[in-house]
Design an enzyme around this catalytic site. Structure first.
Site, PDB file in Angstrom:
ATOM      1  N   GLU A 124      55.991  32.179 131.025  1.00 49.51           N
ATOM      2  CA  GLU A 124      54.779  32.688 131.644  1.00 49.51           C
ATOM      3  C   GLU A 124      54.984  32.914 133.136  1.00 49.51           C
ATOM      4  O   GLU A 124      55.972  32.494 133.721  1.00 49.51           O
ATOM      5  CB  GLU A 124      53.606  31.734 131.431  1.00 49.51           C
ATOM      6  CG  GLU A 124      53.898  30.255 131.638  1.00 49.51           C
ATOM      7  CD  GLU A 124      54.524  29.852 132.953  1.00 49.51           C
ATOM      8  OE1 GLU A 124      53.973  30.215 134.020  1.00 49.51           O
ATOM      9  OE2 GLU A 124      55.599  29.198 132.919  1.00 49.51           O
TER      10      GLU A 124
ATOM     11  N   GLU B 108      58.371  30.185 134.035  1.00 55.32           N
ATOM     12  CA  GLU B 108      58.862  31.541 133.765  1.00 55.32           C
ATOM     13  C   GLU B 108      59.584  31.649 132.430  1.00 55.32           C
ATOM     14  O   GLU B 108      59.979  32.733 132.038  1.00 55.32           O
ATOM     15  CB  GLU B 108      59.871  32.028 134.850  1.00 55.32           C
ATOM     16  CG  GLU B 108      59.308  32.249 136.221  1.00 55.32           C
ATOM     17  CD  GLU B 108      60.395  32.728 137.175  1.00 55.32           C
ATOM     18  OE1 GLU B 108      61.440  33.201 136.687  1.00 55.32           O
ATOM     19  OE2 GLU B 108      60.204  32.636 138.390  1.00 55.32           O
TER      20      GLU B 108
END
Lengths: 356, 647
Positions: free
Chosen positions: B459, B602
């Site tokens: 994300e 991430e």
């Protein structure tokens, strides 16, 4: 189905959208057509080798006052020719309309059932065979022959139509008859003199010249009678738009109606062929254009519109044929096709772009 | 009641060819008669003969007691109207004009319509629900729309007998049902209807009588019950008993597909308007009590057993490759294959902004979200650099970035430009949460279709440690103090503020801990929702999904709460140092694979886990079995017999 609400119906809705609604559009178009026909008629009378101004023209027409030369030109030359061009132009358009409706084919023309081939065959018989025996052929003889030839072809078509269930077959039969008659004509041509050929060629190009008062009157009577009859048949013609099966369902006597349609269109085209030779293009293009412009295929609208359109178109073409390269006269089919075809192409393109 | 239409020993055909003989039946006012029979059996021939379009070969048709030949054409067309199979090609005619043609037998010499005619036309159009089509050009309509207009035309003709040849062809089910209704209505008003129809169950439901027309030229008229009792359908169509289900009037088909409806095509969702989820046949959210995913499928339990057996025969001491073996078994179970092709790997990064950053809970400004998203497409961020170096795919998806940007490498599934501030209200509406969820599921399905062997779920979204902590607090019931970490790195003051914000958010929104979607929509974020969707989607299509750090496992927990079997596809990665991570993992019953002290997010743990998965693949594909290694494994017999290879 809520998502349908958001969907736009693609631009073929004709309920009051667009610049003007259907009724005003129709009225406007008819006004234009009438004006065009009248204007073209007037121009045909005004212009020529001897230009006659409008004031004099009115005197000549309505009061028979003027120099003998002018009277001669107007009354014996231009007026009959103008009447013929108008009436026969209308006849061509109407014949084309009938055949297009009958065969559900937008490019059917007045000569598709072999009419012009029949006429040409008969005329060639006269010009090639008979002329040798008699020495000359009067105009009226040619007219008679052309008429006879056309109706001969028509007769065959009517005979065949008894044995044929579907229209497509009838169309094919008509085209075949045309082929047979063309072949017969070519056969005759093989044995012809050059001068005969020149005569025949001259006849088959079509022309409104040499139209005298009696010819004009005769053709006018026949054409107007046939046209009025056609108009009175608007209702069953309209029913035919849905096809023969549905027309029968609605109560049309399909067998009888077929016959009447063939007869009417044949008489109209035969008349043209007899008096002016085969004039091409008008019968195919004018009804088609009228349908596009009026955006309707209703016979009570299309019949008068086609007639007016055909008349105006032929009158304008004849004017150009006469004057463009004066004193040489172009033949009428050349002019009608050269002017007409681009217009049709333009209309097709414009109409395509107009509908999404 | 008087007989309206009657045939007496009618024989129909063409010329000398007899198609059907000896047809005798009578139809009363308001009766509906259906013709059924195989293609080419002669149904159209009968109808056309009754309509007088064809000459009967023998026998007579009577209308109102009089032979049809004795009526004038006009009278006949006022009594009978037809809907035919012939193709109608018009030009420059509106649909309304076509319907108006039905008034032909009633109008005057020039065919102009009077008031009564207009009324009849309007009524017919209304009955066929064709108002919307009326002013459109007939030739431009679809086949089904043309059909309805032609039916309207026949109705406008106000016949006593309506004769219809296959009127339901081209009509979709909704219009078929409406036509049946319209016919019933007409029958009630006294019109007799004869129609030929292929949909047998509808024929049986609609008609008073059924005429069965066989291939051999025989005709019989029965009541619908009679048709069933005499097993006419089987006889007419040469069907075996089993194939036609009498009771439901439907042909049975083998139900081939396993799995429930909503798991079949989650991809379809992306373009649909989210109305009532059930209407689309796909639930926007899986029902709470329904399970999905393949774990329930006994075949895949068997696959796990096979995998264990396979591994036990590999040339090494049993269990010596530790968790690699467990992973291999898990992956075989997920994919249903002993040695799946896992060469294509993809990290899916869901990017979205959170309105809560307005409260000052984040160290970075909101624009960093979009900057890093763009950088990820260039392969220069932490995760994307590592992934790129290994040759893994990176798919960056915008589900809710707030800042405007332009990139054709970021996949745009933006639900809204960032969520609302959870401290003062819900982050998003429930529908938006459902949409984000379904986007995630579609991404998983797409990946599977594109041949991806394993996905990682990452994300990018400033403020999402706050939202994840809030979600975790609600799901576990623990105090925000226990689950909140410092995220990207904030000051003590901001840290205290963050915990307070989370507490306030929960107090204001009162999310229901038993409804994961409620929790997401109130205190969560679009990235969490979409990630949860990816995990659910992976469970549906059988794709192993690698989790990442705190936010990723929170989304996994949400997926688990929605569908317990989703956990079976989850493969953990690194141990994040973010505070809530450990609690989340305990809830999930999972433990990380490695601990490198990372806390980037991430999806940065995923590429590293992918390499472990590569090792697992190599183990399954390259290692020799005991036989292949030329070792006699008899010494292991005792050890093996104690172990169970099936659950």
């Amino acid at each position: 189905m809520d998502n349908l609400k958001g969907m736009r119906m693609s631009g073929d809705s004709r309920s009051g959208k667009g610049k003007m609604d259907q009724r005003s559009r129709t009225v406007l178009i008819f006004a234009v057509l009438i004006f065009a026909a009248l204007a073209a008629a007037a121009l045909n009378l005004l212009l020529g080798n001897l230009k006659i101004p409008l004031g004099r023209l009115i005197e000549i027409l309505f009061f028979r006052k003027g120099s003998s030369e002018e009277l001669q030109i107007i009354w014996t030359i231009r007026f009959p020719r103008m009447i013929a061009a108008g009436i026969l132009g209308g006849a061509l358009a109407l014949s084309g309309f009938l055949l297009q409706t009958f065969f559900h084919n937008p490019i059917a023309g007045p000569f598709i059932l072999g009419i012009s081939s029949g006429a040409k065959f008969a005329v060639s018989l006269i010009l090639i065979v008979l002329i040798g025996r008699i020495g000359y052929a009067s105009n009226s003889l040619l007219v008679l022959a052309a008429f006879a030839g056309s109706l001969l072809a028509t007769g065959w078509i009517i005979l065949i139509s008894r044995y044929v269930r579907h229209m497509a077959s009838l169309l094919a039969a008509g085209i075949m008859i045309g082929y047979i008659l063309n072949a017969a004509t070519d056969f005759l041509i093989t044995f012809a003199d050059d001068s005969d050929l020149a005569n025949l060629h001259g006849w088959s190009q079509g022309s409104f010249s040499g139209m005298d008062a009696s010819a004009a009157a005769f053709s006018a009577v026949i054409v107007l009678a046939a046209s009025i009859l056609t108009f009175l048949l608007s209702k069953p013609i309209g029913a035919f738009r849905l096809g023969e099966s549905y027309a029968a369902d609605m109560g049309v006597n399909v067998r009888r109606f077929r016959l009447v349609l063939i007869l009417l269109s044949s008489i109209l085209s035969a008349c043209v062929t007899a008096f002016a030779g085969p004039v091409s293009f008008v019968g195919i293009a004018v009804p088609y254009l009228c349908r596009l412009i009026l955006k309707s295929s209703k016979p009570i609208l299309l019949i008068p519109a086609s007639f007016l359109g055909g008349a105006a178109f032929c009158l304008i073409s004849d004017l150009i044929a006469r004057l463009a390269f004066a004193p040489t006269e172009l033949n009428i089919s050349t002019v009608t096709s050269l002017i007409g075809a681009p217009i049709v192409i333009f209309m097709i393109i414009r109409m395509r772009r107009g509908d999404s | 009641m008087k007989e309206l239409l009657k045939t007496d020993r009618l024989t129909v055909g063409y010329g000398r060819k007899v198609v059907l003989k000896n047809i005798s039946f009578a139809l009363k006012k308001g009766e509906i008669l259906s013709l059924i029979g195989p293609n080419g059996s002669g149904k159209s021939t009968v109808l056309n003969t009754i309509r007088e379009e064809l000459e009967p070969l023998e026998g007579t048709v009577f209308l109102d007691g009089k032979a049809t030949g004795r009526f004038s054409r006009r009278e006949l067309s006022q009594k009978m109207a037809g809907v035919l199979t012939s193709r109608v090609k018009t030009s420059m005619m509106t649909a309304r004009e076509v319907v108006a043609m039905g008034r032909y037998p009633y109008t005057g010499a020039l065919g102009l319509l009077g008031e009564k005619d207009e009324e009849a036309v309007g009524h017919a159009i209304h009955l066929m629900r064709a108002e919307v089509l009326a002013d459109r050009e007939f030739d431009r309509l679809s086949d089904g729309q043309k059909q309805r207009i032609l039916i309207a035309r026949a109705i406008a003709q106000e016949p006593e007998v309506l004769i219809m040849d296959e009127p339901t062809s081209y009509l979709d089910i909704r219009y078929r049902l409406e036509l049946m209704d319209a016919l019933r209505q007409l029958a009630k008003e006294g019109t007799a209807v004869i129609l030929s129809i292929h949909e047998i169950d509808e024929a049986l439901r609609l008609s008073d009588r059924v005429m069965c027309v066989s291939d051999e030229g025989e005709v019989c008229c029965l009541s619908p019950c009679g048709v069933m009792e005499e097993k006419m359908i089987q006889k007419l169509f040469a069907l075996s008993d089993a194939a036609y289900e009498q009771q439901f009037g439907a042909l049975e088909e083998e139900i081939l597909r396993s799995g429930n409806v909503w798991s079949q095509n989650p991809k379809a969702f992306l373009s649909q308007d989210q109305k009532d989820g059930d209407q689309n046949g796909l639930a926007s959210q899986p029902p709470q009590d329904q399970v999905s995913g393949r774990s329930l499928n006994l075949d895949h339990e068997k696959m796990k057993g096979e995998a264990r057996k396979y591994i036990s025969h590999l040339a090494m001491p049993p269990g010596s490759l530790g968790r690699l073996e467990d992973l291999a078994v898990q992956i075989s179970g997920i994919t249903g294959k002993l040695r799946p092709d896992l060469s294509k790997k993809r990290v899916i990064v869901l990017c979205a902004d959170n309105g809560v950053v307005k409260e000052g809970v984040s160290s970075a400004p909101q624009s960093v979200t979009v900057m890093q998203a763009l950088n990820m497409t260039r392969g220069v961020t932490g995760m994307s650099a590592i992934a790129g170096g290994f040759g893994d795919e990176v798919q960056v998806v915008d589900v809710g970035i707030a800042s405007p940007y332009r990139s054709d490498r970021i996949i745009n599934h933006k639900v809204r430009p960032g969520t609302a501030d959870i401290r003062i209200g819900p982050a998003m509406t429930r529908k938006e949460a459902e949409t984000a969820l379904s986007i995630g599921r579609s991404l998983a399905a797409n990946a599977k279709e594109e041949g991806v062997g394993v996905v990682g779920v990452g994300e990018m979204g400033i403020g999402n440690t706050t939202t994840s902590a809030a979600v975790l607090a609600v799901l576990t019931g623990l105090s925000p103090d226990l689950v909140t970490g410092r995220g990207g790195g904030i000051s003590d003051h901001a840290f205290k503020l963050k915990r307070q914000v989370i507490a306030d958010a929960i107090a204001v929104n009162q999310p229901n801990p038993d409804d994961p979607l409620d929790v997401i929509s109130k205190v969560g974020g679009l990235d969490l929702a979409a990630m949860c969707g990816v995990f659910l989607g992976c469970a549906e299509v059988g794709l192993p999904a690698v989790t990442d750090g705190f936010i990723s496992v929170t989304a996994a927990l949400l997926a688990f709460r929605i569908n317990p079997f989703a956990r079976d596809v989850l493969i953990p990665s690194h141990a994040s140092t973010e505070r809530g991570y450990r609690i989340c993992m305990e809830e999930l019953g999972m433990s990380p694979i490695f601990d490198l002290g990372m806390r980037l997010g991430e999806g940065s743990g995923c590429p590293l886990t992918f390499r472990v998965i590569d090792a697992v693949s190599s183990m399954m594909n390259r290692m020799a079995s005991f036989d292949g290694a030329g070792i006699d494994d008899g010494y292991l017999a005792e050890v093996r017999s104690d172990e169970k290879f099936q659950e």
